[in-house]
Scaffold this motif. Structure first.
Motif, mmCIF file in Angstrom:
data_model
loop_
_atom_site.group_PDB
_atom_site.id
_atom_site.type_symbol
_atom_site.label_atom_id
_atom_site.label_comp_id
_atom_site.label_asym_id
_atom_site.label_seq_id
_atom_site.Cartn_x
_atom_site.Cartn_y
_atom_site.Cartn_z
ATOM 1 N N LEU A 1 -23.034 12.318 -21.460
ATOM 2 C CA LEU A 1 -23.383 12.544 -20.058
ATOM 3 C C LEU A 1 -22.243 12.244 -19.099
ATOM 4 N N LEU A 2 -21.391 11.279 -19.456
ATOM 5 C CA LEU A 2 -20.387 10.789 -18.511
ATOM 6 C C LEU A 2 -18.951 11.059 -18.953
ATOM 7 N N ASN A 3 -18.769 11.868 -19.990
ATOM 8 C CA ASN A 3 -17.441 12.333 -20.410
ATOM 9 C C ASN A 3 -16.484 11.211 -20.825
ATOM 10 N N HIS A 4 -17.026 10.172 -21.424
ATOM 11 C CA HIS A 4 -16.180 9.067 -21.869
ATOM 12 C C HIS A 4 -15.357 9.466 -23.090
ATOM 13 N N LYS A 5 -14.069 9.146 -23.065
ATOM 14 C CA LYS A 5 -13.208 9.365 -24.224
ATOM 15 C C LYS A 5 -13.293 8.143 -25.135
ATOM 16 N N LEU A 6 -13.813 8.357 -26.319
ATOM 17 C CA LEU A 6 -13.968 7.287 -27.293
ATOM 18 C C LEU A 6 -12.667 7.140 -28.078
ATOM 19 N N THR A 7 -11.987 6.025 -27.896
ATOM 20 C CA THR A 7 -10.733 5.798 -28.620
ATOM 21 C C THR A 7 -11.019 5.556 -30.103
ATOM 22 N N ALA A 8 -9.990 5.642 -30.906
ATOM 23 C CA ALA A 8 -10.150 5.378 -32.330
ATOM 24 C C ALA A 8 -10.652 3.956 -32.566
ATOM 25 N N ALA A 9 -10.134 3.004 -31.785
ATOM 26 C CA ALA A 9 -10.570 1.611 -31.931
ATOM 27 C C ALA A 9 -12.051 1.463 -31.585
ATOM 28 N N GLU A 10 -12.482 2.115 -30.494
ATOM 29 C CA GLU A 10 -13.908 2.088 -30.131
ATOM 30 C C GLU A 10 -14.753 2.779 -31.189
ATOM 31 N N ALA A 11 -14.249 3.894 -31.701
ATOM 32 C CA ALA A 11 -14.980 4.651 -32.711
ATOM 33 C C ALA A 11 -15.234 3.790 -33.950
ATOM 34 N N LEU A 12 -14.259 2.967 -34.302
ATOM 35 C CA LEU A 12 -14.429 2.047 -35.426
ATOM 36 C C LEU A 12 -15.449 0.961 -35.070
ATOM 37 N N GLN A 13 -15.346 0.442 -33.863
ATOM 38 C CA GLN A 13 -16.258 -0.610 -33.407
ATOM 39 C C GLN A 13 -17.709 -0.140 -33.409
ATOM 40 N N PHE A 14 -17.926 1.130 -33.029
ATOM 41 C CA PHE A 14 -19.283 1.657 -32.920
ATOM 42 C C PHE A 14 -19.697 2.484 -34.150
ATOM 43 N N ASN A 15 -18.969 2.311 -35.252
ATOM 44 C CA ASN A 15 -19.325 2.922 -36.533
ATOM 45 C C ASN A 15 -19.278 4.450 -36.532
ATOM 46 N N PHE A 16 -18.510 5.042 -35.623
ATOM 47 C CA PHE A 16 -18.344 6.491 -35.623
ATOM 48 C C PHE A 16 -17.353 6.910 -36.704
ATOM 49 N N VAL A 17 -16.375 6.031 -36.990
ATOM 50 C CA VAL A 17 -15.423 6.280 -38.072
ATOM 51 C C VAL A 17 -15.492 5.138 -39.074
ATOM 52 N N ALA A 18 -15.076 5.439 -40.314
ATOM 53 C CA ALA A 18 -15.118 4.425 -41.368
ATOM 54 C C ALA A 18 -13.890 3.524 -41.355
ATOM 55 N N LYS A 19 -12.727 4.116 -41.005
ATOM 56 C CA LYS A 19 -11.492 3.351 -40.997
ATOM 57 C C LYS A 19 -10.454 4.063 -40.142
ATOM 58 N N VAL A 20 -9.540 3.299 -39.580
ATOM 59 C CA VAL A 20 -8.460 3.837 -38.746
ATOM 60 C C VAL A 20 -7.126 3.594 -39.449
ATOM 61 N N TYR A 21 -6.283 4.637 -39.435
ATOM 62 C CA TYR A 21 -4.975 4.573 -40.075
ATOM 63 C C TYR A 21 -3.880 4.902 -39.053
ATOM 64 N N THR A 22 -2.660 4.500 -39.353
ATOM 65 C CA THR A 22 -1.531 4.959 -38.555
ATOM 66 C C THR A 22 -1.165 6.362 -39.040
ATOM 67 N N LYS A 23 -0.419 7.084 -38.221
ATOM 68 C CA LYS A 23 -0.012 8.438 -38.578
ATOM 69 C C LYS A 23 0.764 8.453 -39.894
ATOM 70 N N SER A 24 1.616 7.469 -40.059
ATOM 71 C CA SER A 24 2.458 7.431 -41.256
ATOM 72 C C SER A 24 1.662 7.155 -42.529
ATOM 73 N N THR B 1 -4.148 6.980 -32.889
ATOM 74 C CA THR B 1 -3.891 7.663 -31.615
ATOM 75 C C THR B 1 -4.957 8.712 -31.291
ATOM 76 N N ALA B 2 -5.929 8.887 -32.167
ATOM 77 C CA ALA B 2 -6.980 9.884 -31.948
ATOM 78 C C ALA B 2 -7.971 9.406 -30.895
ATOM 79 N N TYR B 3 -8.675 10.359 -30.297
ATOM 80 C CA TYR B 3 -9.830 10.029 -29.466
ATOM 81 C C TYR B 3 -10.884 11.121 -29.635
ATOM 82 N N PHE B 4 -12.109 10.780 -29.270
ATOM 83 C CA PHE B 4 -13.255 11.683 -29.407
ATOM 84 C C PHE B 4 -13.826 11.941 -28.018
ATOM 85 N N TYR B 5 -13.995 13.206 -27.666
ATOM 86 C CA TYR B 5 -14.275 13.563 -26.270
ATOM 87 C C TYR B 5 -15.229 14.750 -26.226
#
Length: 259
Positions: free
Chosen positions: A166-189, A130-134
């Motif tokens: 430049l354009l204020n795009h919110k990078l979703t967790a799924a996108e962040a994984l796709q573009f190698n910004f994060v190593a792995k995505v987990y659920t909150k639990s 549920t995270a995003y990067f902005y």
């Protein structure tokens, strides 16, 4: 371990030091004291032989909402505060990119502004789904900070980096994984049941081996990061007196007054 800080919680889990940004009433927004505490927390961990890995996360549903604009609106001498802010901010950014041990970022929710920029300076980023990067710099009339003008294009590629910076795009967790910004995505639990036990297990790996390899990887980056940091802070200082930023502050006040 009791925390000597107002905006950070410190917890030692074996050789893992967990640093939690804790200002939940303001979605873990960062003010100058929080900058100073983060700097001190990282610098202390860097020289503590009992610590192998440091992991930074947020308290509650947010990692951090970024700079606490409201704090800067209440200062008596804005010019003096800006000069101090530049010095304090540079020290905090440096404490991230000069940190000699493994630095992990556990993004438990929205990660905004300077929090997002400094997350990119960590060695490994994990995020909840549920995270995003902005980084809404142009929306606020500001500019890139936290070495983002250097790190984002290297991690994300030029086009996606520009969409964010430049354009204020919110990078979703799924996108962040796709573009190698994060190593792995987990659920909150899975944070407490899977991720934190995993990081604690990783803290038992050879600290010396990790530090040597990290040093080799970052050997040619340090100068570029320093140059980017200095250039950004110089431009950021200028931006605080522009009509763009002043209007953004006015809009912020108006939104708050309607709540």
């Amino acid at each position: 371990m009791s925390s000597p800080y107002k905006y950070l919680k410190i917890e030692n889990l074996g050789k893992l030091r967990k640093i939690t940004i804790s200002n939940p009433k303001l979605k873990n927004a960062l003010n100058l004291q929080a900058y100073e505490e983060l700097t001190d927390g990282l610098n202390r961990a860097a020289t503590d032989d009992s610590v192998s890995i440091v992991a930074i996360t947020g308290d509650g549903d947010y990692y951090s909402s970024g700079n606490d604009i409201k704090h800067f609106l209440t200062v008596i001498d804005p010019e003096k505060e800006l000069i101090r802010a530049n010095i304090v901010l540079k020290s905090m950014i440096q404490s991230f990119y000069t940190f000699p041990k493994l630095l992990v970022c556990v993004v438990n929710g929205p990660c905004i502004g300077i929090a997002c920029s400094t997350a990119a300076l960590c060695d490994v980023i994990y995020a909840v789904d549920t995270a995003y990067f902005y980084t809404p710099f142009s929306l606020l009339g500001l500019c890139a900070e936290g070495c983002a003008s250097y790190t984002f294009s290297r991690i994300l590629g030029k086009s996606k980096a520009n969409e964010m910076l430049l354009l204020n795009h919110k990078l979703t967790a799924a996108e962040a994984l796709q573009f190698n910004f994060v190593a792995k995505v987990y659920t909150k639990s899975e944070l407490d049941t899977v991720l934190w036990p995993k990081i604690r297990e990783q803290s038992e790996l050879s600290r010396e081996s990790i530090c040597v390899t990290k040093k080799l990887q970052s050997k040619f980056d340090q100068k570029s990061l320093e140059t980017a940091c200095d250039a950004e802070l110089k431009e950021l200082y200028k931006r605080f007196s522009t009509d763009d930023f002043i209007q953004a502050v006015v809009n912020f006040i108006q939104r708050k007054s309607k709540l």
